[in-house]
Design a protein around this motif. Structure first.
Motif, PDB file in Angstrom:
ATOM      1  N   LEU A 177      37.405   6.025  29.666  1.00 54.15           N
ATOM      2  CA  LEU A 177      37.658   6.185  28.238  1.00 54.15           C
ATOM      3  C   LEU A 177      38.670   7.299  27.985  1.00 54.15           C
ATOM      4  CD1 LEU A 177      36.923   5.372  25.340  1.00 54.15           C
ATOM      5  CD2 LEU A 177      35.116   7.103  25.419  1.00 54.15           C
ATOM      6  N   PHE A 178      38.536   8.414  28.693  1.00 52.00           N
ATOM      7  CA  PHE A 178      39.489   9.516  28.557  1.00 52.00           C
ATOM      8  C   PHE A 178      40.894   9.067  28.936  1.00 52.00           C
ATOM      9  CE2 PHE A 178      41.863  12.963  30.589  1.00 52.00           C
ATOM     10  CZ  PHE A 178      42.005  13.819  29.507  1.00 52.00           C
ATOM     11  N   LEU A 179      41.037   8.365  30.050  1.00 56.32           N
ATOM     12  CA  LEU A 179      42.358   7.917  30.490  1.00 56.32           C
ATOM     13  C   LEU A 179      42.976   6.932  29.505  1.00 56.32           C
ATOM     14  CD1 LEU A 179      41.780   7.548  34.337  1.00 56.32           C
ATOM     15  CD2 LEU A 179      43.025   9.351  33.130  1.00 56.32           C
ATOM     16  N   CYS A 180      42.172   6.053  28.938  1.00 53.13           N
ATOM     17  CA  CYS A 180      42.684   5.099  27.944  1.00 53.13           C
ATOM     18  C   CYS A 180      43.174   5.832  26.692  1.00 53.13           C
ATOM     19  CB  CYS A 180      41.612   4.083  27.570  1.00 53.13           C
ATOM     20  SG  CYS A 180      41.247   2.924  28.893  1.00 53.13           S
ATOM     21  N   CYS A 181      42.399   6.787  26.219  1.00 52.82           N
ATOM     22  CA  CYS A 181      42.799   7.552  25.034  1.00 52.82           C
ATOM     23  C   CYS A 181      44.039   8.387  25.325  1.00 52.82           C
ATOM     24  CB  CYS A 181      41.654   8.451  24.566  1.00 52.82           C
ATOM     25  SG  CYS A 181      40.267   7.526  23.897  1.00 52.82           S
ATOM     26  N   PHE A 182      44.087   8.999  26.497  1.00 53.49           N
ATOM     27  CA  PHE A 182      45.235   9.799  26.905  1.00 53.49           C
ATOM     28  C   PHE A 182      46.494   8.936  26.925  1.00 53.49           C
ATOM     29  CE2 PHE A 182      47.965  11.775  30.115  1.00 53.49           C
ATOM     30  CZ  PHE A 182      47.973  13.093  29.693  1.00 53.49           C
ATOM     31  N   ALA A 183      46.391   7.752  27.511  1.00 50.36           N
ATOM     32  CA  ALA A 183      47.547   6.853  27.593  1.00 50.36           C
ATOM     33  C   ALA A 183      47.951   6.373  26.198  1.00 50.36           C
ATOM     34  CB  ALA A 183      47.216   5.663  28.492  1.00 50.36           C
ATOM     35  N   ALA A 184      46.981   6.061  25.344  1.00 50.20           N
ATOM     36  CA  ALA A 184      47.294   5.574  24.002  1.00 50.20           C
ATOM     37  C   ALA A 184      48.019   6.641  23.185  1.00 50.20           C
ATOM     38  CB  ALA A 184      46.012   5.142  23.291  1.00 50.20           C
ATOM     39  N   VAL A 185      47.577   7.875  23.266  1.00 53.03           N
ATOM     40  CA  VAL A 185      48.220   8.953  22.517  1.00 53.03           C
ATOM     41  C   VAL A 185      49.651   9.142  22.987  1.00 53.03           C
ATOM     42  CG1 VAL A 185      48.217  11.464  22.179  1.00 53.03           C
ATOM     43  CG2 VAL A 185      46.101  10.172  21.921  1.00 53.03           C
ATOM     44  N   HIS A 186      49.885   9.114  24.282  1.00 57.27           N
ATOM     45  CA  HIS A 186      51.236   9.327  24.790  1.00 57.27           C
ATOM     46  C   HIS A 186      52.145   8.135  24.521  1.00 57.27           C
ATOM     47  CE1 HIS A 186      49.337  12.763  26.669  1.00 57.27           C
ATOM     48  NE2 HIS A 186      50.549  13.269  26.759  1.00 57.27           N
ATOM     49  N   VAL A 187      51.599   6.933  24.498  1.00 61.03           N
ATOM     50  CA  VAL A 187      52.401   5.760  24.146  1.00 61.03           C
ATOM     51  C   VAL A 187      52.860   5.868  22.697  1.00 61.03           C
ATOM     52  CG1 VAL A 187      52.249   3.273  23.696  1.00 61.03           C
ATOM     53  CG2 VAL A 187      51.462   4.196  25.872  1.00 61.03           C
ATOM     54  N   VAL A 188      51.974   6.298  21.807  1.00 59.25           N
ATOM     55  CA  VAL A 188      52.348   6.459  20.396  1.00 59.25           C
ATOM     56  C   VAL A 188      53.404   7.549  20.247  1.00 59.25           C
ATOM     57  CG1 VAL A 188      51.470   7.186  18.137  1.00 59.25           C
ATOM     58  CG2 VAL A 188      50.169   5.576  19.517  1.00 59.25           C
ATOM     59  N   LYS A 189      53.238   8.667  20.948  1.00 59.41           N
ATOM     60  CA  LYS A 189      54.224   9.752  20.862  1.00 59.41           C
ATOM     61  C   LYS A 189      55.588   9.286  21.360  1.00 59.41           C
ATOM     62  CE  LYS A 189      51.627  14.035  21.167  1.00 59.41           C
ATOM     63  NZ  LYS A 189      51.444  15.272  21.937  1.00 59.41           N
ATOM     64  N   LEU A 190      55.622   8.592  22.497  1.00 63.22           N
ATOM     65  CA  LEU A 190      56.894   8.118  23.036  1.00 63.22           C
ATOM     66  C   LEU A 190      57.519   7.056  22.144  1.00 63.22           C
ATOM     67  CD1 LEU A 190      56.056   7.997  26.844  1.00 63.22           C
ATOM     68  CD2 LEU A 190      57.547   9.619  25.664  1.00 63.22           C
ATOM     69  N   ALA A 191      56.706   6.215  21.518  1.00 67.75           N
ATOM     70  CA  ALA A 191      57.235   5.213  20.600  1.00 67.75           C
ATOM     71  C   ALA A 191      57.871   5.883  19.387  1.00 67.75           C
ATOM     72  CB  ALA A 191      56.125   4.271  20.162  1.00 67.75           C
ATOM     73  N   LYS A 192      57.264   6.943  18.894  1.00 68.04           N
ATOM     74  CA  LYS A 192      57.836   7.672  17.749  1.00 68.04           C
ATOM     75  C   LYS A 192      59.149   8.327  18.136  1.00 68.04           C
ATOM     76  CE  LYS A 192      56.759  11.184  14.288  1.00 68.04           C
ATOM     77  NZ  LYS A 192      58.114  11.454  14.065  1.00 68.04           N
ATOM     78  N   ILE A 193      59.207   8.924  19.306  1.00 59.49           N
ATOM     79  CA  ILE A 193      60.452   9.545  19.778  1.00 59.49           C
ATOM     80  C   ILE A 193      61.541   8.484  19.923  1.00 59.49           C
ATOM     81  CG2 ILE A 193      61.542  10.694  21.746  1.00 59.49           C
ATOM     82  CD1 ILE A 193      58.894  12.193  22.154  1.00 59.49           C
ATOM     83  N   GLY A 194      61.185   7.323  20.460  1.00 61.23           N
ATOM     84  CA  GLY A 194      62.152   6.250  20.627  1.00 61.23           C
ATOM     85  C   GLY A 194      62.656   5.707  19.303  1.00 61.23           C
TER      86      GLY A 194
END
Length: 80
Positions: free
Chosen positions: A12-29
Motif C-alpha cells: 500500500l505504501f509503495l502504491c501511494c508513493f508511486a501515485a503521488v510521484h506520477v501526479v507530480k511528474l504529470a504536473k511538471i510535464g
C-alpha cells in the motif's frame, strides 16, 4: 498473519508513493508543454510621484513600576 499485514502495508505504501510521484511528474510535464507565460505590460506613469518623507515615532517608557508606554511623539525631519 502478521507477516501478511506487514506485506500489505508495504504494498500500500509503495502504491501511494508511486501515485503521488506520477501526479507530480504529470504536473511538471503539463507545465512544460504550456510554455512561458507572457510578461504583463508595464504601465507608463504620466507624472512621477513625490516620495513622502519617513516619519519616526519615539515611545518613552514610564519609570514607574508598571510596564506601560507613553503616547508616541511624531518627529519630522524637515530641512526647513
Amino acid at each position: 498473519m502478521a507477516a501478511a499485514g506487514l506485506l500489505y502495508t508495504v504494498i500500500l505504501f509503495l502504491c501511494c508513493f508511486a501515485a503521488v510521484h506520477v501526479v507530480k511528474l504529470a504536473k511538471i510535464g503539463s507545465d512544460s508543454l504550456k510554455g512561458k507565460p507572457e510578461e504583463p505590460k508595464k504601465r507608463e506613469r504620466k507624472a512621477p510621484r513625490q516620495k513622502s518623507k519617513p516619519v519616526y515615532y519615539i515611545v518613552e517608557k514610564k519609570r514607574t513600576g508598571r510596564q506601560n508606554y507613553g503616547e508616541p511623539r511624531k518627529i519630522n525631519f524637515d530641512d526647513e
